[in-house]
Scaffold this motif. Structure first.
Motif, short mmCIF file in Angstrom:
data_model
loop_
_atom_site.label_atom_id
_atom_site.label_comp_id
_atom_site.label_asym_id
_atom_site.label_seq_id
_atom_site.Cartn_x
_atom_site.Cartn_y
_atom_site.Cartn_z
N MET A 1 0.83 -1.21 0.00
CA MET A 1 0.00 0.00 0.00
C MET A 1 0.86 1.26 0.00
O MET A 1 0.53 2.23 -0.68
N GLN A 2 1.95 1.25 0.77
CA GLN A 2 2.85 2.41 0.77
C GLN A 2 3.48 2.62 -0.59
O GLN A 2 3.65 3.75 -1.03
N ALA A 3 3.84 1.54 -1.26
CA ALA A 3 4.51 1.65 -2.56
C ALA A 3 3.58 2.27 -3.60
O ALA A 3 4.00 3.13 -4.37
N ASP A 4 2.30 1.85 -3.62
CA ASP A 4 1.35 2.41 -4.58
C ASP A 4 -0.06 1.96 -4.23
O ASP A 4 -0.54 0.93 -4.71
N ARG B 1 9.61 9.44 2.14
CA ARG B 1 10.03 8.05 2.00
C ARG B 1 9.08 7.12 2.76
O ARG B 1 8.65 7.45 3.86
N PRO B 2 8.77 5.95 2.19
CA PRO B 2 7.91 5.00 2.92
C PRO B 2 8.58 4.52 4.21
O PRO B 2 9.81 4.53 4.33
N GLY C 1 -3.76 9.07 0.14
CA GLY C 1 -3.57 10.32 -0.57
C GLY C 1 -2.50 10.19 -1.63
O GLY C 1 -1.85 9.15 -1.76
N ALA C 2 -2.32 11.26 -2.37
CA ALA C 2 -1.30 11.32 -3.41
C ALA C 2 -0.13 12.16 -2.92
O ALA C 2 -0.32 13.10 -2.15
N ARG C 3 1.06 11.84 -3.35
CA ARG C 3 2.22 12.69 -3.08
C ARG C 3 2.23 13.77 -4.16
O ARG C 3 2.25 13.47 -5.34
N VAL C 4 2.19 15.02 -3.73
CA VAL C 4 2.05 16.14 -4.65
C VAL C 4 3.33 16.96 -4.64
O VAL C 4 3.89 17.25 -3.58
N SER C 5 3.79 17.34 -5.80
CA SER C 5 4.99 18.15 -5.94
C SER C 5 4.72 19.57 -5.43
O SER C 5 3.78 20.22 -5.89
N GLN C 6 5.55 20.03 -4.50
CA GLN C 6 5.40 21.41 -4.00
C GLN C 6 5.56 22.41 -5.13
O GLN C 6 4.82 23.39 -5.19
N GLU C 7 6.50 22.18 -6.01
CA GLU C 7 6.74 23.10 -7.12
C GLU C 7 5.52 23.17 -8.04
O GLU C 7 5.13 24.24 -8.49
#
Length: 155
Positions: free
Chosen positions: A16-19, A149-150, A55-61
């Protein structure tokens, strides 16, 4: 509800952490379970609090908040009532994306995602003007080398 995490649960959590966007069928196959058995274990992990959300990991930029600032706070106040007010204040500032009570030379650490120096300064002014603090020290990140990081599950 208590749930003792076993090796199969650890494989589920790692997958689950991986995807976590993969289908339950794909995840079940990866960990070696039927889809129904996977679903039951997943629900038990959620109910126990081992899984705290998705949730999704979102790019700050990509979303316009490229600046990361770590703010270290020291206070002379340590009452439960003071912390309750301080916590409410911190939770009301959307740019503060992480908040920790720590040991050492400082009492609290904040992680701030800001648009630019002006945006950070507004956050800083809000923090210092609404709460009595002894010391506030800011560290500006030059580069995120490892972030998000997971967890090291089963290692």
């Amino acid at each position: 509800m208590t749930h003792k995490i076993d090796q199969i649960d650890l494989r589920i959590l790692a997958a689950m952490q991986a995807d976590s966007s993969r289908s339950q069928r794909e995840l079940a196959e990866e960990v070696g379970l039927s889809q129904n058995a996977f679903w039951r274990r997943l629900k038990a992990l959620e109910a126990s609090g081992a899984i705290t959300g998705y949730g999704a990991r979102v790019s700050q930029e990509a979303v316009g908040v490229p600046m990361t600032v770590f703010v270290m706070v020291r206070t002379r106040r340590h009452s439960a009532e003071w912390l309750k007010r301080f916590r409410a204040q911190i939770e009301s500032i959307s740019e503060i994306v992480a908040f920790y009570r720590i040991s050492g030379d400082f009492d609290y650490m904040l992680k701030i995602a800001a648009r630019d120096m002006g945006n950070y300064d507004k956050v800083y002014q809000t923090i210092i003007n609404k709460t009595e603090l002894e010391t506030v020290t800011s560290y500006f990140s030059m580069e995120a080398i490892i972030d998000g990081r997971p967890l090291p599950i089963g290692r």
